[in-house]
Write a protein that holds these residues in place. Structure first.
Motif, mmCIF file in Angstrom:
data_model
loop_
_atom_site.group_PDB
_atom_site.id
_atom_site.type_symbol
_atom_site.label_atom_id
_atom_site.label_comp_id
_atom_site.label_asym_id
_atom_site.label_seq_id
_atom_site.Cartn_x
_atom_site.Cartn_y
_atom_site.Cartn_z
ATOM 1 N N SER A 1 0.809 -1.217 0.000
ATOM 2 C CA SER A 1 0.000 0.000 0.000
ATOM 3 C C SER A 1 0.840 1.264 0.000
ATOM 4 O O SER A 1 0.334 2.335 -0.318
ATOM 5 C CB SER A 1 -0.953 0.006 1.188
ATOM 6 O OG SER A 1 -0.219 -0.077 2.389
ATOM 7 N N ALA B 1 2.710 10.011 13.524
ATOM 8 C CA ALA B 1 1.424 9.926 12.847
ATOM 9 C C ALA B 1 0.332 10.625 13.633
ATOM 10 O O ALA B 1 -0.601 11.188 13.081
ATOM 11 C CB ALA B 1 1.062 8.461 12.604
ATOM 12 N N THR C 1 -2.108 13.292 1.632
ATOM 13 C CA THR C 1 -3.551 13.185 1.851
ATOM 14 C C THR C 1 -3.808 12.175 2.971
ATOM 15 O O THR C 1 -2.938 11.371 3.301
ATOM 16 C CB THR C 1 -4.265 12.691 0.577
ATOM 17 O OG1 THR C 1 -3.844 11.345 0.306
ATOM 18 C CG2 THR C 1 -3.957 13.570 -0.625
ATOM 19 N N PRO C 2 -5.013 12.208 3.527
ATOM 20 C CA PRO C 2 -5.344 11.206 4.545
ATOM 21 C C PRO C 2 -5.221 9.768 4.013
ATOM 22 O O PRO C 2 -4.797 8.878 4.741
ATOM 23 C CB PRO C 2 -6.786 11.534 4.926
ATOM 24 C CG PRO C 2 -6.919 12.998 4.652
ATOM 25 C CD PRO C 2 -6.062 13.236 3.436
ATOM 26 N N ALA C 3 -5.567 9.553 2.743
ATOM 27 C CA ALA C 3 -5.443 8.211 2.162
ATOM 28 C C ALA C 3 -3.974 7.792 2.092
ATOM 29 O O ALA C 3 -3.641 6.627 2.345
ATOM 30 C CB ALA C 3 -6.070 8.172 0.771
ATOM 31 N N ASP C 4 -3.107 8.743 1.739
ATOM 32 C CA ASP C 4 -1.673 8.447 1.724
ATOM 33 C C ASP C 4 -1.182 8.080 3.116
ATOM 34 O O ASP C 4 -0.399 7.139 3.288
ATOM 35 C CB ASP C 4 -0.863 9.651 1.219
ATOM 36 C CG ASP C 4 -0.912 9.812 -0.290
ATOM 37 O OD1 ASP C 4 -1.452 8.923 -0.972
ATOM 38 O OD2 ASP C 4 -0.389 10.830 -0.776
ATOM 39 N N GLN C 5 -1.635 8.832 4.119
ATOM 40 C CA GLN C 5 -1.198 8.564 5.483
ATOM 41 C C GLN C 5 -1.687 7.195 5.946
ATOM 42 O O GLN C 5 -0.968 6.476 6.634
ATOM 43 C CB GLN C 5 -1.678 9.655 6.438
ATOM 44 C CG GLN C 5 -1.100 9.534 7.834
ATOM 45 C CD GLN C 5 0.433 9.582 7.849
ATOM 46 O OE1 GLN C 5 1.030 10.441 7.219
ATOM 47 N NE2 GLN C 5 1.056 8.654 8.557
ATOM 48 N N GLU C 6 -2.888 6.812 5.544
ATOM 49 C CA GLU C 6 -3.401 5.482 5.890
ATOM 50 C C GLU C 6 -2.538 4.395 5.259
ATOM 51 O O GLU C 6 -2.257 3.367 5.882
ATOM 52 C CB GLU C 6 -4.854 5.334 5.440
ATOM 53 C CG GLU C 6 -5.834 6.104 6.298
ATOM 54 C CD GLU C 6 -7.259 5.978 5.807
ATOM 55 O OE1 GLU C 6 -7.574 4.968 5.139
ATOM 56 O OE2 GLU C 6 -8.058 6.873 6.087
ATOM 57 N N ALA C 7 -2.090 4.621 4.013
ATOM 58 C CA ALA C 7 -1.220 3.648 3.344
ATOM 59 C C ALA C 7 0.118 3.535 4.068
ATOM 60 O O ALA C 7 0.652 2.437 4.248
ATOM 61 C CB ALA C 7 -1.008 4.055 1.883
ATOM 62 N N ASP D 1 0.636 4.210 7.239
ATOM 63 C CA ASP D 1 0.368 3.559 8.527
ATOM 64 C C ASP D 1 0.186 2.054 8.366
ATOM 65 O O ASP D 1 0.643 1.268 9.209
ATOM 66 C CB ASP D 1 -0.860 4.173 9.194
ATOM 67 C CG ASP D 1 -0.626 5.602 9.647
ATOM 68 O OD1 ASP D 1 0.551 6.007 9.758
ATOM 69 O OD2 ASP D 1 -1.613 6.314 9.875
ATOM 70 N N ALA D 2 -0.465 1.632 7.278
ATOM 71 C CA ALA D 2 -0.659 0.197 7.030
ATOM 72 C C ALA D 2 0.686 -0.490 6.809
ATOM 73 O O ALA D 2 0.924 -1.599 7.308
ATOM 74 C CB ALA D 2 -1.569 -0.019 5.828
ATOM 75 N N GLN E 1 4.281 5.978 15.449
ATOM 76 C CA GLN E 1 2.956 6.242 16.017
ATOM 77 C C GLN E 1 2.851 7.669 16.537
ATOM 78 O O GLN E 1 1.834 8.342 16.343
ATOM 79 C CB GLN E 1 2.663 5.262 17.153
ATOM 80 C CG GLN E 1 2.404 3.855 16.656
ATOM 81 C CD GLN E 1 2.293 2.876 17.795
ATOM 82 O OE1 GLN E 1 2.739 3.127 18.913
ATOM 83 N NE2 GLN E 1 1.712 1.718 17.523
#
Length: 91
Positions: free
Chosen positions: A47, A87, A55-61, A63-64, A84
């Protein structure tokens, strides 16, 4: 000759069965480079590819991916904690 009590016979039977089951063999594991790469991709995930953190989606990737690295103990606990904390501060 008398037989031991039933509970004793059951315990010995169970112990023997477990010992016999533990004597099996497994095939040798493949340590070839493609196999290791697939294993690493499965643990870490893909991811992160293309993520910039903008973007928030990038940050989620991100973090995953970090979760996979922490879960597989690739990163130390201190490195996981540092991610952590960073983030949590990110907007």
């Amino acid at each position: 000759m008398t037989l031991p009590p039933l509970p004793t016979r059951l315990v010995f039977s169970a112990a023997f069965a477990l010992m016999a089951a533990g004597c099996g063999t497994s095939p040798p594991a493949d340590a070839a480079r493609p196999t290791l790469a697939r294993s690493a991709r499965a643990i870490v995930g893909t991811s992160l590819i293309g993520a910039r953190g903008a973007t928030p989606a990038d940050q989620e990737a991100i973090d995953a991916t970090a979760a996979g690295l922490c879960g597989a103990a690739v990163w130390t606990r201190a490195e996981c904690r540092k991610h952590q904390q960073a983030a949590a501060v990110a907007p």
